[in-house]
Design an enzyme around this catalytic site. Structure first.
Site, PDB file in Angstrom:
ATOM      1  N   ARG A 172      -8.510  32.890  52.077  1.00 36.55           N
ATOM      2  CA  ARG A 172      -9.083  31.583  52.361  1.00 36.55           C
ATOM      3  C   ARG A 172      -8.026  30.513  52.081  1.00 36.55           C
ATOM      4  NH1 ARG A 172     -13.875  34.105  52.470  1.00 36.55           N
ATOM      5  NH2 ARG A 172     -14.724  34.926  50.532  1.00 36.55           N
ATOM      6  N   ARG A 176      -7.924  22.238  51.721  1.00 34.93           N
ATOM      7  CA  ARG A 176      -8.486  21.640  52.927  1.00 34.93           C
ATOM      8  C   ARG A 176      -8.270  20.139  52.882  1.00 34.93           C
ATOM      9  NH1 ARG A 176     -14.545  24.050  52.730  1.00 34.93           N
ATOM     10  NH2 ARG A 176     -14.025  26.201  53.300  1.00 34.93           N
ATOM     11  N   ARG A 249     -11.914  48.224  42.490  1.00 29.90           N
ATOM     12  CA  ARG A 249     -12.206  47.277  41.423  1.00 29.90           C
ATOM     13  C   ARG A 249     -13.723  47.154  41.364  1.00 29.90           C
ATOM     14  NH1 ARG A 249      -9.715  45.617  36.824  1.00 29.90           N
ATOM     15  NH2 ARG A 249     -10.078  43.387  36.428  1.00 29.90           N
ATOM     16  N   ARG A 279     -17.258  34.476  37.591  1.00 31.45           N
ATOM     17  CA  ARG A 279     -18.156  33.486  38.181  1.00 31.45           C
ATOM     18  C   ARG A 279     -19.574  33.692  37.687  1.00 31.45           C
ATOM     19  NH1 ARG A 279     -18.623  35.522  44.570  1.00 31.45           N
ATOM     20  NH2 ARG A 279     -19.170  37.674  44.051  1.00 31.45           N
ATOM     21  N   GLU A 299     -20.298  37.744  36.163  1.00 26.95           N
ATOM     22  CA  GLU A 299     -19.561  38.903  36.673  1.00 26.95           C
ATOM     23  C   GLU A 299     -18.281  39.141  35.881  1.00 26.95           C
ATOM     24  OE1 GLU A 299     -19.260  39.244  41.043  1.00 26.95           O
ATOM     25  OE2 GLU A 299     -20.696  37.591  41.115  1.00 26.95           O
ATOM     26  N   TYR A 344     -12.437  46.001  52.756  1.00 31.92           N
ATOM     27  CA  TYR A 344     -13.439  45.004  52.453  1.00 31.92           C
ATOM     28  C   TYR A 344     -14.059  44.508  53.756  1.00 31.92           C
ATOM     29  CZ  TYR A 344     -15.947  41.251  50.316  1.00 31.92           C
ATOM     30  OH  TYR A 344     -16.953  40.430  49.891  1.00 31.92           O
ATOM     31  N   ASP A 346     -17.067  41.752  55.166  1.00 38.64           N
ATOM     32  CA  ASP A 346     -18.175  40.826  55.007  1.00 38.64           C
ATOM     33  C   ASP A 346     -19.383  41.422  55.727  1.00 38.64           C
ATOM     34  OD1 ASP A 346     -17.041  38.877  53.445  1.00 38.64           O
ATOM     35  OD2 ASP A 346     -16.389  37.616  55.119  1.00 38.64           O
TER      36      ASP A 346
END
Lengths: 365, 365
Positions: A172, A176, A249, A279, A299, A344, A346
């Site tokens: 990501r 921005r 992980r 988080r 977590e 991974y 989504d």
């Protein structure tokens, strides 16, 4: 027993394939699932206090893929929801990912977009050959923001420094230059209105689909006659770990229910530098549930436990590659999803992959 | 496939047997269940509004059997709860079953126990040979209370008059000469603290137990090698309806969620003379859940639908008897529970029957 199709795993990958086979091909499917429930890692349920929580960590659906959105919309209504994340740094919660809002709050400024451009430009580190995740952040946002937001977070998350991780891991954009504080900017974002488990139930609500729970597929697969096996479990387990165990992980999930209406200022907060958890998710802020108490999830990333994240280093890509090569020789079996492909995914991507695999299977029928 | 034990049905009967086999005999068990969930008719779940409801109608646990209570207490904590029912008659809710409280409220009196004895004695109809349910009520409480509380209720419930039903159907005493307004007087009464489904999940939480959902056992049973089959499904289905289909009384369940904290003055209300439903259950009053809305269930007895109540007339006892006779010749199969024995079971009774069957199976091992 005889089934034209056997699917190992009742997560989104397996359910999507099962649904298509049952509804489009009108063939019988047996899903074999190790856990005592369907829905894989998106499984949610009401906890002891009657609060809807996600057992395997937070999932927020987002996609630009209209095909996938429309497909899933057959099985659920949506709660329109746009995910927000704040990062706890220097004793304050600031919006994340880093935007103009973040910088202005962090440095108590009121910069315009043009001023912000200059502010960041002056901090960027010039790196000719961007290879690692550290390079990505340094070259886009500079050393200070790297250290505040990314360095320690990544060490907690992966157990290694961003300097050791491939540039794709922090994918990501780290900065921005606008005021959009949403975590995702996809066109379609939302939560299944009655939860993911309900959506999963609807996906397999067809008489052609039989489901076996609490069952290791290896215990029974030799007693089943089938044409195709769609395998969504760990690829190393399929091949009896012949090249060794793949590294994942994991996360230790610590759920806490507090006698508060609201626990934190955002659905998800990140702790790059404080505490051992990465988080905190507050589920009511995702689901919109109204309740006098609130359940949160802290977590703690770790090595042992449920296999959540394929390990993003070259070493493990090589081992996974060997398994994938071996998988190509399996004529009746197809490998799909995070565990079977060791990558991974989504949610939207895995559903798309399943729809594509189905199209492939269907075209050879 | 090979399992020493196969169980058809994941209700309380099947789960109890499965749990014992898995834990005590340490043998593998396959449970095959037609529905998409375990827990049979005690299945509860959170509805669209996040209120815990019982899909197949209200269940309130009560027993004098310490063995059964202790057995189930391994799988759940309890919410101490004593069931209360009110009957809506002549425009008022009065306690049910009929007690001194009921009579005093209904007739606006304040009778003592002795006065009440006389009040009822004077109304009792003398019947030499008590055969029907009507006889039971008339001889215990007289014609007026019979007509107010029982006659129309029974007609709604069974589609026939109490005069046509065996005396065992209205088995609870129609009048209590005391002030106890509880519906049950058992020593142990309660609701599983986190619901029945959670208790059911705990019962089958053993690696020896595999569960097949959404599966008609006939589709696969010929492909399974087993030593014993414990069958808890409909006995007529087992024998391909060779003596015809057994008759059941069913219930159309109408759930309604109201934007009210509380809907009615008791957990359960009966409507003997008004409306087409027999009773309304308000789930929050059973579970203790706190929620700004409330979900109720109106029950409309009917003939078609889920097989809830074996039909309590001689005709069907005869047919069931034929099936039972046939079942005795099944050497490897054992028939257990409401559907397999064609008899009404309270929850505690069916668990006891399952524990007894297990003792029997275990003793012949």
């Amino acid at each position: 027993m005889k089934y034209p199709f056997v699917i190992v795993g009742a997560g989104l990958a397996g359910l999507t394939i099962a649904e298509r086979i049952a509804n489009v091909l009108n063939q019988k499917v047996l899903i074999i699932e190790k856990r005592p429930h369907i829905a894989g890692n998106v499984y949610d349920f009401y906890n002891d206090d009657g609060i809807l929580i996600q057992k395997y960590g937070p999932h927020t659906f987002h996609t630009n893929n209209k095909k996938v959105y429309d497909y899933l919309s057959q099985f659920t209504k949506w709660r329109d929801y746009q995910h927000r994340v704040m990062s706890y740094v220097n004793g304050h919660y600031v919006p994340f990912p880093i935007s103009i809002e973040t910088i202005n709050q962090l440095y108590n400024k009121n910069l315009t977009s043009e001023e912000m451009f200059e502010f960041i430009e002056n901090r960027k580190v010039s790196i000719d050959d961007v290879r690692t995740s550290e390079d990505v952040v340094l070259s886009n946002a500079g050393i200070e923001l790297y250290e505040i937001f990314f360095k320690n977070f990544t060490i907690k998350q992966w157990g290694v420094s961003p300097a050791e991780l491939d540039k794709t891991v922090i994918s990501r954009i780290p900065f921005r230059n606008n005021r959009d504080t949403r975590y995702f900017t996809d066109i379609y974002q939302g939560q299944p209105l009655y939860g993911y488990t309900r959506m999963a139930e609807a996906m397999c609500d067809h008489p052609n689909i039989n489901i076996m729970l609490k069952t290791d597929y290896k215990d029974i697969i030799n007693h089943i006659e089938y044409d195709n096996l769609i395998y969504t479990g760990p690829i190393d387990y399929f091949f009896d770990f012949c090249y060794g165990e793949l590294r994942y992980r994991s996360v230790r999930m610590q759920f806490e229910t507090h006698d508060l209406e609201s626990y934190q200022p955002a659905p998800s907060t990140r702790y790059p530098n404080d505490y051992d958890y990465t988080r905190i998710t507050e589920f009511k802020k995702l689901t919109g549930q109204v309740h006098s108490k609130t359940t949160i999830l802290k977590e703690f990333p770790c090595d042992e436990g449920e296999p959540y994240y394929p390990f993003p280093t070259e070493e493990w890509k090589v081992v996974a590659g060997k398994y994938r090569k071996k998988a190509e020789n399996e004529e009746k079996s197809f490998f799909l999803g995070r565990l079977a492909e060791y990558r991974y995914y989504d949610m939207d991507d895995v559903v798309e992959a399943a729809l594509n695999l189905f199209s492939f299977l269907y075209s050879i029928k």
